[in-house]
Design a protein around this motif. Structure first.
Motif, short mmCIF file in Angstrom:
data_model
loop_
_atom_site.label_atom_id
_atom_site.label_comp_id
_atom_site.label_asym_id
_atom_site.label_seq_id
_atom_site.Cartn_x
_atom_site.Cartn_y
_atom_site.Cartn_z
N CYS A 189 0.83 -1.21 0.00
CA CYS A 189 0.00 0.00 0.00
C CYS A 189 0.87 1.26 0.00
CB CYS A 189 -0.93 0.01 1.22
SG CYS A 189 -2.25 -1.23 1.18
N VAL A 190 1.90 1.26 0.81
CA VAL A 190 2.80 2.41 0.88
C VAL A 190 3.56 2.57 -0.43
CG1 VAL A 190 4.81 3.40 2.05
CG2 VAL A 190 3.01 2.29 3.39
N GLU A 191 4.00 1.47 -1.01
CA GLU A 191 4.79 1.51 -2.25
C GLU A 191 4.03 2.16 -3.40
OE1 GLU A 191 5.95 -2.46 -3.10
OE2 GLU A 191 7.28 -2.63 -1.35
N VAL A 192 2.70 1.97 -3.45
CA VAL A 192 1.92 2.53 -4.56
C VAL A 192 1.42 3.94 -4.26
CG1 VAL A 192 1.23 0.23 -5.34
CG2 VAL A 192 -0.29 1.53 -3.81
N GLY A 193 1.87 4.52 -3.15
CA GLY A 193 1.48 5.89 -2.83
C GLY A 193 0.39 6.02 -1.81
N GLY A 194 0.08 4.93 -1.10
CA GLY A 194 -0.94 4.96 -0.06
C GLY A 194 -0.34 5.08 1.33
N CYS A 195 -1.05 4.59 2.32
CA CYS A 195 -0.56 4.69 3.70
C CYS A 195 -0.94 3.46 4.51
CB CYS A 195 -1.07 5.96 4.37
SG CYS A 195 -2.85 6.09 4.49
N LEU A 196 -0.40 3.37 5.71
CA LEU A 196 -0.52 2.18 6.54
C LEU A 196 -1.91 1.98 7.13
CD1 LEU A 196 2.82 2.39 8.56
CD2 LEU A 196 2.27 0.74 6.77
N THR A 197 -2.67 3.04 7.27
CA THR A 197 -3.97 2.91 7.91
C THR A 197 -4.96 3.92 7.36
OG1 THR A 197 -5.19 2.96 10.02
CG2 THR A 197 -3.26 4.39 9.83
N GLY A 198 -6.21 3.50 7.23
CA GLY A 198 -7.25 4.41 6.80
C GLY A 198 -8.17 4.79 7.93
N GLU A 199 -8.43 3.84 8.85
CA GLU A 199 -9.36 4.14 9.94
C GLU A 199 -9.16 3.29 11.18
OE1 GLU A 199 -13.42 3.17 9.02
OE2 GLU A 199 -12.88 1.47 7.76
N HIS A 200 -8.35 2.24 11.11
CA HIS A 200 -8.17 1.39 12.28
C HIS A 200 -7.07 1.88 13.21
CE1 HIS A 200 -10.01 -2.38 10.12
NE2 HIS A 200 -10.86 -1.37 10.25
N GLY A 201 -6.23 2.78 12.74
CA GLY A 201 -5.13 3.25 13.54
C GLY A 201 -3.90 2.37 13.42
N VAL A 202 -2.85 2.76 14.15
CA VAL A 202 -1.58 2.04 14.12
C VAL A 202 -1.51 1.02 15.26
CG1 VAL A 202 0.93 2.29 14.30
CG2 VAL A 202 -0.41 3.97 13.02
N GLY A 203 -1.82 1.47 16.49
CA GLY A 203 -1.81 0.58 17.64
C GLY A 203 -0.50 -0.15 17.79
N ILE A 204 -0.57 -1.45 18.09
CA ILE A 204 0.65 -2.27 18.10
C ILE A 204 0.83 -2.99 16.77
CG2 ILE A 204 0.57 -2.61 20.60
CD1 ILE A 204 -0.42 -5.48 20.03
N GLU A 205 -0.26 -3.17 16.03
CA GLU A 205 -0.22 -3.96 14.80
C GLU A 205 0.74 -3.39 13.77
OE1 GLU A 205 -3.63 -5.69 11.89
OE2 GLU A 205 -3.43 -3.51 11.96
N LYS A 206 0.71 -2.06 13.57
CA LYS A 206 1.51 -1.43 12.53
C LYS A 206 2.66 -0.61 13.09
CE LYS A 206 -2.81 -0.82 9.92
NZ LYS A 206 -3.80 -0.79 11.01
N ARG A 207 2.83 -0.67 14.40
CA ARG A 207 3.84 0.14 15.07
C ARG A 207 5.23 -0.01 14.45
NH1 ARG A 207 4.68 -2.28 20.66
NH2 ARG A 207 5.92 -3.69 19.38
N ASP A 208 5.63 -1.25 14.20
CA ASP A 208 6.98 -1.49 13.70
C ASP A 208 7.08 -1.34 12.18
OD1 ASP A 208 8.01 -2.03 16.27
OD2 ASP A 208 7.11 -4.02 16.21
N LEU A 209 5.97 -0.98 11.55
CA LEU A 209 5.98 -0.69 10.11
C LEU A 209 6.02 0.81 9.83
CD1 LEU A 209 3.25 -3.23 8.87
CD2 LEU A 209 5.73 -3.44 8.59
N MET A 210 5.99 1.61 10.89
CA MET A 210 5.94 3.06 10.68
C MET A 210 7.15 3.57 9.90
SD MET A 210 3.22 4.67 11.89
CE MET A 210 3.50 6.24 12.75
N THR A 211 8.28 2.88 10.01
CA THR A 211 9.47 3.34 9.30
C THR A 211 9.38 3.08 7.80
OG1 THR A 211 10.54 1.23 9.84
CG2 THR A 211 11.02 3.12 11.26
N THR A 212 8.39 2.27 7.36
CA THR A 212 8.21 2.08 5.92
C THR A 212 7.50 3.27 5.28
OG1 THR A 212 6.06 0.96 6.10
CG2 THR A 212 8.03 -0.41 6.29
#
Length: 477
Positions: free
Chosen positions: A417-440
């Motif tokens: 999603c990030v590679e094509v110009g999007g982002c990690l979250t639309g409405e669920h938030g980052v929480g712990i699930e995407k925390r370690d992906l923030m650097t992408t």
């Protein structure tokens, strides 16, 4: 990908009885939950894969009580995790062993309604659906409508900037929020925004919305209510290929047509939802769009005609328009039940990435390729109109290693999603699930700047710890 949690503060654990005694002086006896059996109900959220028993649970009944609890915890160095209904799908409400869970479920009153100015003040523990129900008799509604709207609270909606099927036209939480009452980490109560759009001063309302409980505890909210449309009608459009459906979505948006909702399901999701809801979904297509338009009868007919014309080059195999309220309700029951219906047939992780709508066909193909590479299945159901994807990566917890494979597949999907110009979250938030992906998505400098802002509100990092930011890169204000 295994989620890490910080080591609990031994000093806090050793002082648990003294902390409980202090909290007991601030709230009613039934508002302090201390026994292990009762605390277990708060040890996870809808992510469910991870559990941590909280130090204690407090359920205040007023902003004053929230302020008293926050002041006490701040003075004693106790971490606090705010909790609405626990419907977070990103682990946003999972506590730690040295943290107090502060639940807002008892703060569930409607405070005031101003129909003339289309504003409504509510306590933050009220459910999303209850807001609309409270004003429906006057022909008004609250626009954001997450699938969990029957249970989720406005506090959680603010924390994650929640959306929903009808937010294609009406926007997400931040577009429908006018003001907040917030208790800061030291117990200070502040009013942000007001009862009108575009309050003077810095946009602290925008900063607070989507901050995932790390800047303060929301106890009241003033939301925008809207006059309900004269009528609304959903239609089903089935396609023989995923690519055709994705391209049709992009074409509808490119044509300048903004339905009130534009939802997508692939073949696995169609069957799962139809088996549960008996909504009349076609089972011989690879992709299904639910398109809802609203207005007068003439406006509805005109909008549907325009959409059909745009869709023609993509050869829809099925086109069905709801002919009654019962049919319309059935169509939406299937979509709104998607997550629960999937849970009947498999364990799953619900991802939440956002992409440009024009990249839908290639991303859907990429998701299929990624999940198959791990030997797993996927059901896609999402808000196609604004590119907010919700792939349900299915696995079996009884099979060793499958949950880890599902997490790895989910991480790869979000990276795509990030590679094509999007982002990690639309409405669920980052929480712990995407925390370690923030650097992408963000550079270290970007993250440090965000953490500096967070540190201004909470210098000791006591609020919703171990969420959003990678644990190895945390900095103070």
């Amino acid at each position: 990908m295994t989620i890490a949690f910080p080591v609990p503060d031994r000093d806090i654990l050793a002082r648990r009885e003294a902390i409980l005694e202090g909290l007991s002086r601030l709230v009613a006896p039934d508002a302090l939950i201390a026994s292990e059996d009762e605390r277990r109900a708060f040890d996870t959220d809808a992510l469910t894969a991870y559990r941590k028993m909280p130090l204690a649970v407090v359920l205040p009944s007023s902003t004053r009580e929230v302020a008293d609890v926050m002041r006490f915890c701040h003075e004693n160095g106790v971490k606090v995790v705010a909790r609405g209904a626990g419907t977070s799908l990103a682990g946003g409400a999972i506590p730690q062993e040295d943290a107090v869970v502060l639940g807002v479920s008892k703060l569930n009153r409607v405070i005031s309604v101003d129909y003339a100015n289309r504003a409504m003040r509510v306590e933050a523990g009220i459910t999303n659906l209850a807001i609309s129900q409270a004003v429906a008799h006057e022909g008004f509604f609250y626009a954001p409508d997450p699938s969990s709207q029957l249970a989720c609270t406005i506090a959680g909606n603010v924390a994650m900037n929640s959306g929903g099927a009808h937010c294609l036209k009406y926007g997400v939480t931040t577009n429908n929020l006018l003001g907040l009452t917030v208790v800061l980490v030291d117990g200070t109560v502040v009013e942000i925004g007001g009862d009108m759009l575009d309050a003077a001063g810095y946009d602290l309302l925008g900063l607070m919305t989507g901050s995932e409980g790390q800047l303060g505890i929301v106890t009241e909210a003033t939301v925008r209510i809207l006059r309900a449309a004269e009528g609304a009608r959903p239609a089903l459009m089935g396609f023989e290929t995923v690519e055709a459906a994705g391209a049709c979505v992009a074409a509808i948006i490119a044509a300048g047509i903004i339905p009130v909702a534009l939802e997508y399901m692939d073949r696995p999701a169609i069957r799962i939802c139809e088996d549960f809801a008996k909504a009349g979904y076609p089972l011989d297509v690879d992709a299904l769009l639910i398109i809802e338009v609203e207005g007068s009868e003439e406006e509805i007919e005109d909008a549907l005609a325009r959409i059909v014309k745009v869709a023609e080059p993509f050869a829809p195999k099925v086109m069905k328009v709801a002919q009654s309220e019962a049919e319309a309700a059935a169509i939406w029951k299937g979509r709104k039940s998607a997550f629960g219906a999937t849970g009947r047939v498999a364990d799953y992780i619900c991802m939440d990435g956002t992409i440009p709508t024009g990249r839908l066909p290639e991303v859907l193909a990429g998701i299929d390729r990624i999940v198959k590479s791990y030997g797993l299945g996927v059901a896609n159901v999402f808000h196609a109109g604004d590119g907010n994807l919700h792939p349900l990566v299915m696995f079996d917890t009884a099979k060793p290693g499958e949950m880890e494979k599902a997490e790895a597949a989910g991480a790869d999907i979000l990276k795509l999603c990030v590679e094509v110009g999007g982002c990690l979250t639309g409405e669920h938030g980052v929480g712990i699930e995407k925390r370690d992906l923030m650097t992408t998505q963000y550079t270290r400098e970007d993250l440090h700047q965000q953490m500096r802002v967070r540190g201004v509100f909470d210098p000791l990092w006591l609020l919703n710890p171990a969420k959003v930011f990678p644990l190895d890169g945390r900095i103070a204000a």
